[in-house]
Design an enzyme around this catalytic site. Structure first.
Site, PDB file in Angstrom:
ATOM      1  N   GLU A 238      49.846  48.475  31.591  1.00  0.00           N
ATOM      2  CA  GLU A 238      48.970  47.295  31.625  1.00  0.00           C
ATOM      3  C   GLU A 238      47.491  47.634  31.490  1.00  0.00           C
ATOM      4  O   GLU A 238      46.730  46.843  30.969  1.00  0.00           O
ATOM      5  CB  GLU A 238      49.258  46.377  32.817  1.00  0.00           C
TER       6      GLU A 238
ATOM      7  N   LYS B 232      45.349  37.492  36.359  1.00  0.00           N
ATOM      8  CA  LYS B 232      45.591  37.976  37.721  1.00  0.00           C
ATOM      9  C   LYS B 232      46.713  37.200  38.383  1.00  0.00           C
ATOM     10  O   LYS B 232      47.565  37.773  39.047  1.00  0.00           O
ATOM     11  CB  LYS B 232      44.301  37.866  38.549  1.00  0.00           C
TER      12      LYS B 232
ATOM     13  N   GLU C 265      56.773  51.162  39.009  1.00  0.00           N
ATOM     14  CA  GLU C 265      55.411  50.669  39.239  1.00  0.00           C
ATOM     15  C   GLU C 265      54.391  51.562  38.524  1.00  0.00           C
ATOM     16  O   GLU C 265      53.413  51.072  37.950  1.00  0.00           O
ATOM     17  CB  GLU C 265      55.152  50.598  40.755  1.00  0.00           C
TER      18      GLU C 265
ATOM     19  N   ASN D 297      43.478  23.359  34.527  1.00  0.00           N
ATOM     20  CA  ASN D 297      44.368  24.529  34.654  1.00  0.00           C
ATOM     21  C   ASN D 297      45.786  23.999  34.745  1.00  0.00           C
ATOM     22  O   ASN D 297      46.017  22.997  35.427  1.00  0.00           O
ATOM     23  CB  ASN D 297      44.110  25.302  35.953  1.00  0.00           C
ATOM     24  N   GLY D 298      46.744  24.698  34.141  1.00  0.00           N
ATOM     25  CA  GLY D 298      48.142  24.267  34.237  1.00  0.00           C
ATOM     26  C   GLY D 298      48.665  23.836  32.888  1.00  0.00           C
ATOM     27  O   GLY D 298      48.046  24.083  31.852  1.00  0.00           O
TER      28      GLY D 298
ATOM     29  N   LYS E 267      51.746  50.232  35.744  1.00  0.00           N
ATOM     30  CA  LYS E 267      50.291  50.428  35.867  1.00  0.00           C
ATOM     31  C   LYS E 267      49.737  51.014  34.575  1.00  0.00           C
ATOM     32  O   LYS E 267      48.734  50.553  34.040  1.00  0.00           O
ATOM     33  CB  LYS E 267      49.976  51.417  36.983  1.00  0.00           C
TER      34      LYS E 267
ATOM     35  N   CYS F 162      43.574  30.493  33.901  1.00  0.00           N
ATOM     36  CA  CYS F 162      42.365  29.667  33.791  1.00  0.00           C
ATOM     37  C   CYS F 162      41.670  29.508  35.133  1.00  0.00           C
ATOM     38  O   CYS F 162      42.292  29.578  36.188  1.00  0.00           O
ATOM     39  CB  CYS F 162      42.733  28.282  33.295  1.00  0.00           C
TER      40      CYS F 162
ATOM     41  N   ARG G 129      40.439  36.664  36.912  1.00  0.00           N
ATOM     42  CA  ARG G 129      41.728  35.982  36.763  1.00  0.00           C
ATOM     43  C   ARG G 129      42.324  36.187  35.373  1.00  0.00           C
ATOM     44  O   ARG G 129      43.507  35.942  35.158  1.00  0.00           O
ATOM     45  CB  ARG G 129      41.542  34.475  37.006  1.00  0.00           C
TER      46      ARG G 129
ATOM     47  N   HIS H 277      71.435  59.686  30.352  1.00  0.00           N
ATOM     48  CA  HIS H 277      72.247  58.643  29.697  1.00  0.00           C
ATOM     49  C   HIS H 277      71.475  57.948  28.571  1.00  0.00           C
ATOM     50  O   HIS H 277      71.855  56.866  28.155  1.00  0.00           O
ATOM     51  CB  HIS H 277      72.707  57.614  30.738  1.00  0.00           C
TER      52      HIS H 277
ATOM     53  N   TRP I  42      42.670  30.692  29.636  1.00  0.00           N
ATOM     54  CA  TRP I  42      43.670  31.686  29.213  1.00  0.00           C
ATOM     55  C   TRP I  42      44.665  30.913  28.355  1.00  0.00           C
ATOM     56  O   TRP I  42      45.377  30.039  28.843  1.00  0.00           O
ATOM     57  CB  TRP I  42      44.352  32.277  30.457  1.00  0.00           C
TER      58      TRP I  42
HETATM   59  C1  AGP Z   1      50.573  43.903  38.437  1.00  0.00           C
HETATM   60  O1  AGP Z   1      49.624  44.878  38.270  1.00  0.00           O
HETATM   61  C2  AGP Z   1      50.405  42.664  37.679  1.00  0.00           C
HETATM   62  N1  AGP Z   1      49.107  42.288  37.446  1.00  0.00           N
HETATM   63  C3  AGP Z   1      51.486  41.615  37.835  1.00  0.00           C
HETATM   64  O2  AGP Z   1      52.693  42.233  37.503  1.00  0.00           O
HETATM   65  C4  AGP Z   1      51.644  40.901  39.199  1.00  0.00           C
HETATM   66  O3  AGP Z   1      52.102  41.789  40.154  1.00  0.00           O
HETATM   67  C5  AGP Z   1      52.604  39.720  39.014  1.00  0.00           C
HETATM   68  O4  AGP Z   1      52.077  38.817  38.098  1.00  0.00           O
HETATM   69  C6  AGP Z   1      52.918  39.020  40.313  1.00  0.00           C
HETATM   70  O5  AGP Z   1      51.782  38.470  40.893  1.00  0.00           O
HETATM   71  P1  AGP Z   1      51.780  37.954  42.376  1.00  0.00           P
HETATM   72  O6  AGP Z   1      52.022  39.127  43.268  1.00  0.00           O
HETATM   73  O7  AGP Z   1      50.424  37.353  42.579  1.00  0.00           O
HETATM   74  O8  AGP Z   1      52.882  36.949  42.497  1.00  0.00           O
END
Ligand code: AGP
Length: 612
Positions: free
Chosen positions: A492, A607, A485, A99-100, A489, A2, A27, A508, A73
């Site tokens: 997501e 984000k 990673e 937010n929260g 990518k 949010c 965000r 395995h 969100w």
């Molecule tokens: C990665 O592309 C993501 N959007 C997500 O995994 C992110 O790295 C994770 O939420 C951690 O965020 P931060 O580095 O702001 O703590």
């Protein structure tokens, strides 16, 4: 997650809030809304969907000098018009954006219902605004006092902005565990979850601390704690420039940020490498030399991409500095009773510095007496402040939800940390130290030269593989976290299922998936277990799998086995993640754009994940 934007000043708040909400879109959100006071009545316009949709319902003629805005969100209740913020108190006099998460909202709601309150939404936020309303009426106090009293009953995390039709000149904001900033202009104030909404108006900013509440009129600002202690506002000057939060000539923020990596790494290194490559200057580490010299163990805590950077850090710190390292998902670290002692160091990695799981893990590590070292990108963020010591990555703002430049700059910091500890403990020869440090300093040039070619090649490959249903990513040693990673990518941003595995693990289990519909990406540079990776490649081809190999430039063997190869510049083994990650980022990017996905704001993602 949010986002909050609010304004109180001499200009029309509505366009300022709407353009501020657009700046917060990165965000991640599912609905948006605004509240303002019109003819002594509180007015709210809110909608599920994008800010663009919301702004279509707002007339250009709408004028108000004060207002609140929000991107939501969903946590409590589905994304819908009724659950979108702002929320009104039952009688409609008060409006709130939040937010929260209010953890004890259930019991408070019950109490309010017993006192006759009815609710229109499923949110915890509507409970909070009615609690404030109830306190205000029962205690016969003004809004500021009512918010103070109500918040003292709340368990959970929040940043809030509240407006009262009875006092339409005043905005009340408060924070605990979720960021909130006040932008200070000429007889005007801005409030936002990060500086991007008001950067074009002012660079003077106050970071509200936890448990602080502010009363904002057009020309005055008063900050107190929830317990009513008066606080002196500390105004800081932002160094952020507007072009850093705009796309410029790029089609997306993600592509811009992929291309910014060479520069971001230079920023990370700036002032930290001695010109003769003889030592590294990391203030946080140098001020705690004894801790780093004598640490029994280093535990790295992080989430998502930052966790992958942590896994790379494990190979770096164990390989170079010879100190045992454990890497933990921040959430799982919390759920165990981790064996952390006073001689341990906990490194917390977070781009945003606001990730709730990582923040809670930092607090637990502090309680256990460990030295907590933060590796954050956002200056002044909660994790950076809680950690107290650490190293900023200085990668610049990352707006695309998918982390790219923050990964490579986190890895860069971890290389510096590993080399520094290795030197401190005399576990590295001067010549090896020099070779790695010089190669690190030169790596951004190599990245720059390689990027365009890799971009073109991955664009072509994306056309062939955009319809695949699954992908497998393999790597050995320090390339294994890079494979993880790469898989993250792809999933997501393109919504294609992908798995990352250590290449040796393939036989395995995952090998059962290989057939002519299954593309595998193998990271097979010539620096580590190359012959074994060739064997993995043969195993995949023997089962008719499609194979894309990331190889060192000039490779002579893999091109005879793989269907496609992507060459990357030759670099020192410990630095290879900085280079091998580039083709994986770009391949995911091109596949996602060909599939018509919104790469900057992938569905369901936020984000910075500010709830546990
Ligand atoms: C990665 O592309 C993501 N959007 C997500 O995994 C992110 O790295 C994770 O939420 C951690 O965020 P931060 O580095 O702001 O703590």
């Amino acid at each position: 997650m949010c986002g909050i934007v609010a304004y109180n000043g001499g200009r029309n708040a509505i366009p300022i809030i709407i353009s501020g909400l657009k700046r917060l879109e990165y965000r991640g959100y599912d609905s948006a809304g605004i509240a303002y006071v019109k003819k002594n009545k509180m007015a709210v316009i809110k909608k599920s969907g994008k800010v663009k949709e919301l702004s279509k319902s707002i007339s250009d003629a709408l004028i108000s000098s004060i207002g609140l805005g929000h991107t939501r969100w969903a946590t409590h209740g589905s994304p819908s018009d009724k659950n979108a913020h702002p929320h009104l108190s039952m009688g409609g006099e008060l409006a709130i954006v939040h937010n929260g998460i209010i953890e004890n909202y259930g019991s408070i709601k019950e109490g309010l219902q017993n006192r006759g309150y009815e609710f229109r939404s499923e949110t915890d936020t509507e409970v909070l605004i009615n609690l404030i309303d109830d306190v205000k009426k029962n205690e016969k106090v003004n809004l500021f006092k009512a918010v103070q009293l109500a918040l003292s009953q709340i368990i959970g995390a929040y940043s809030i902005a509240v407006l009262d039709v009875a006092d339409p000149e005043t905005l009340i904001v408060a924070k605990k565990g979720s960021p909130l900033l006040i932008g200070v202009g000429e007889s005007e104030y801005f409030v936002a979850s990060d500086p991007s909404p008001f950067l074009e108006h002012t660079k003077n900013v106050i970071y509200l601390n936890d448990n602080e509440i502010a009363k904002i009129t057009k020309s005055t600002l008063e900050i107190r704690t929830i317990q009513n202690e008066l606080k002196r506002p500390y105004i800081q000057k932002l160094t952020l420039e507007l072009n850093q939060i705009e796309k410029g000539n790029y089609e997306t923020f993600m592509l811009k940020e992929i291309y910014e990596q060479p520069q971001a790494i230079l920023q990370t290194l700036r002032g930290r490498i001695d010109p003769n490559y003889e030592f590294i200057k990391l203030r946080g580490l140098n001020e705690n030399i004894d801790f780093f010299k004598n640490a029994n163990k280093i535990t790295i805590i992080a989430c998502g991409t930052s966790w992958h950077a942590g896994l790379v850090g494990e190979y770096l710190i164990e390989g170079l500095a010879k100190v045992p390292v454990e890497v933990e998902y921040a959430s799982e670290f919390l759920y165990r009773d981790p064996l952390i002692s006073k001689n341990d160091i906990v490194i917390a990695i977070s781009q945003s510095g606001e990730t709730a799981d990582t923040l809670s893990a930092v607090n637990l590590a502090k309680e256990k007496g460990a030295l907590v070292y933060g590796v954050c990108n956002v200056v002044g963020s909660s994790i950076a402040r809680e950690a107290g010591v650490g190293t900023y990555t200085h990668a610049g703002p990352e707006i695309g939800v998918a982390s790219t430049k923050s990964f490579t700059s986190q890895v860069t910091v971890l290389i510096l940390v590993a080399l520094s500890i290795a030197k401190l403990k005399n576990n590295i020869s001067n010549s090896t130290f020099k070779v790695i440090t010089k190669c690190l300093f030169d790596i951004s040039k190599k990245m720059n030269c390689a990027l365009k070619d890799i971009d073109n090649q991955t664009k072509e490959l994306a056309k062939l593989y955009k319809d695949a249903k699954n992908f497998l990513f393999l790597g050995r040693g320090i390339s294994f976290p890079v494979a993880l990673e790469g898989a993250l990518k792809l999933k997501e941003i393109s919504y294609i299922h992908a798995e990352g595995y250590p290449a040796a693990e393939m036989k395995h289990g995952p090998i059962a998936l290989i057939d002519n519909n299954m593309p595998t990406i193998i990271i097979a540079t010539n620096k580590f277990k190359y012959e074994k990776l060739l064997t993995n490649a043969e195993e995949i081809k023997a089962r008719s799998g499609k194979l894309i190999a990331i190889v060192t430039s000039g490779d002579k063997k893999m091109n005879k086995i793989a269907d496609h190869i992507i060459e990357v510049p030759d670099v020192e083994r410990f630095l290879s993640p900085l280079i091998t990650t580039l083709p994986l980022q770009l391949l995911s990017y091109h596949i996602a754009t060909l599939r018509g996905c919104d790469v900057d704001q992938p569905r369901n993602l936020a984000k910075s994940v500010t709830v546990e």
